[in-house]
Write an enzyme that holds these catalytic residues in place. Sequence first.
Site, PDB file in Angstrom:
ATOM      1  N   ASP A   1     -70.729  -9.697   0.141  1.00 42.48           N
ATOM      2  CA  ASP A   1     -70.295  -8.514  -0.607  1.00 42.48           C
ATOM      3  C   ASP A   1     -69.866  -8.834  -2.032  1.00 42.48           C
ATOM      4  OD1 ASP A   1     -70.881  -6.560   1.283  1.00 42.48           O
ATOM      5  OD2 ASP A   1     -69.092  -7.053   2.434  1.00 42.48           O
TER       6      ASP A   1
ATOM      7  N   ASP B   1     -76.275  -3.550   5.213  1.00 41.17           N
ATOM      8  CA  ASP B   1     -75.469  -3.306   4.012  1.00 41.17           C
ATOM      9  C   ASP B   1     -75.847  -4.254   2.873  1.00 41.17           C
ATOM     10  OD1 ASP B   1     -74.361  -3.093   6.604  1.00 41.17           O
ATOM     11  OD2 ASP B   1     -72.359  -2.723   5.847  1.00 41.17           O
TER      12      ASP B   1
ATOM     13  N   GLY C   1     -81.574  -8.125  17.066  1.00 41.90           N
ATOM     14  CA  GLY C   1     -80.708  -7.170  16.400  1.00 41.90           C
ATOM     15  C   GLY C   1     -79.484  -6.899  17.253  1.00 41.90           C
TER      16      GLY C   1
ATOM     17  N   THR D   1     -75.282  -4.684  16.965  1.00 40.17           N
ATOM     18  CA  THR D   1     -74.416  -3.904  16.087  1.00 40.17           C
ATOM     19  C   THR D   1     -73.080  -4.599  15.936  1.00 40.17           C
ATOM     20  OG1 THR D   1     -73.776  -1.660  15.499  1.00 40.17           O
ATOM     21  CG2 THR D   1     -73.214  -2.376  17.734  1.00 40.17           C
TER      22      THR D   1
ATOM     23  N   ARG E   1     -73.746   4.852   8.708  1.00 43.37           N
ATOM     24  CA  ARG E   1     -73.627   4.281   7.359  1.00 43.37           C
ATOM     25  C   ARG E   1     -74.695   3.225   7.111  1.00 43.37           C
ATOM     26  NH1 ARG E   1     -68.587   3.725   7.338  1.00 43.37           N
ATOM     27  NH2 ARG E   1     -68.135   1.504   7.341  1.00 43.37           N
TER      28      ARG E   1
ATOM     29  N   TRP F   1     -77.115   3.040   4.015  1.00 37.77           N
ATOM     30  CA  TRP F   1     -77.336   1.844   3.169  1.00 37.77           C
ATOM     31  C   TRP F   1     -78.838   1.571   3.081  1.00 37.77           C
ATOM     32  CZ3 TRP F   1     -73.186   1.508   0.658  1.00 37.77           C
ATOM     33  CH2 TRP F   1     -71.914   1.242   1.176  1.00 37.77           C
TER      34      TRP F   1
END
Length: 393
Positions: free
Chosen positions: A107, A172, A230, A232, A244, A248
Site C-alpha cells: 500500500d 486492491d 484464490g 478471501t 470493495r 478495486w
Amino acid sequence: MTTSPPTARVDTDRAIAQVLATIRANIAAFGTRYPDDTTRDNRYDLRPAVPGFDEGANRGWTTSFWPGMQWIAFDLTGDADFRDAALAHAADFGRRVRDEEDLDTHDLGFLYTLSCVAPTRLLADDERAGDARAAALSAAEDLMSRYLPSAGVIQAWGNLADPAQRGRTIIDSLMNMPLLTWAGEQTGDPRFGEVVARHTTELRRHILRPDGSTFHTFYWDAATGEPLRGATEQGAFDDSCWARGQAWGIYGFALNHRATGDDSLLAASRTCAEYFLAHLPADDVPYWDLVYNDGAEAPRDSSAGAIAVCGLYELAAADPANAERWRAAADRILTSLIARYTPAEAADADTVLLHSVYDLPKNVGVDEGTLWGDYFYFEALARAARPDWRPVW
Ligand code: GLY
C-alpha cells in the site's frame, strides 16, 4: 472557435460544500496528526498509540487518504489552507519513508501517490514539491523490492520472509501500480513499467474469475512462480465476491489500461463493471459482499460504491462505445450516495460518507465512515462536477 467544458450531470454543489466544511473542521481537530482508519459512531478518534508509535502517528495503509482529500480540496478551490495542511502531511510522509517506518506493505502506492505525488502535480514549482517527489520515488523503490520475479507479482502484505504472506497478492494492489507508473515517467527507468505490466497481467489471468467476479486474494508459489489458489481475507467466502474488491477491479484495471495501453486490462475493467452492476440492490449501493442483495440482513459498503463510481467514470473515458452506459451507472450510484449515505449536515459527523464496512469477518469498522470511503466519495464528486478534472492516479 472555443469549446465549452463538458457539463456536470449530477447535482454536486451542496455535497461538495458539505465535504469542504467537514475537511476544514477535521483539519482544526486533528492538526498534523492522523485519524483512525474508520469512525466510531461516525466520529474519528485519533489513530491509537501502539508500541513504537504515538497516538495519531502516521502508520498503517490509510493515512494518505486524509491529505489526499486536502489536495482535491485545494485543487477545486485554490484555498491555501488546504494546501498548507496537505504539505505538512507530505513532510511527514517524507520522514516516514526516510526513517523506514511501517513500510512492509504494497500500500506504499496508496500512501505515496495521494500524499506525495499529488503535490508534484499541483505545485510543480514549489521546492516542497521537490521533497515530496524524492519521498515518492524512494517509496516506489521500496514497492519494487516486494516484486517476486518468478511469480511476476508484488507481495501484498508483511515481510517478504513471512511464510503466511509469501507469494500472496490481492486485488486492491491494482491501485498501488500508479506509483510505479509515475516513477517510470519521472525517471525513464523501464523497470517500473515492466513490473506494472507483469503484475497486472497476472492478476487479470488469476484473480479475475471466468464469471466476471474476483477473488480478494491469490497465492503464488514464490519460488516456482506457479499460481496456487484464490481465497478471501475480508469477503464472506473464498468463492464469494467482496464488493470493495470488485470495485478495486473496475477502477484498478481501468487505470492500468491507461498506463500500459493493454486492451486486455480494459476488457477486465469492463468485465468487473458488468458483474458489479448486475449485483447491485435497488438503491444502487452494494452490500459489503455481492453474494448479498435486497432483503439480506447485511450491511452495505458505501465505500465500494464510491470507488466504483470513480472506476466507471475512468472506464467511460477509455471505452467510447459504451461510455454513456458506464457514465449513467456512475451517475446513478453517486446520486444514491449523495441522497442516502451522507450526514444531513456536516456537523452531524466527522465522516462525509456513512455506512461503509472495513472488515466484517473481523468485526472492524462495520457500518461506519472510513478514510478511503471519504476520499473516493470526494474524488467521485470532483469527477462528476468537473468532467475535465483529472485525479492524481
Ligand atoms: N485495501 C484494503 C481494503 O480495501 O480494505
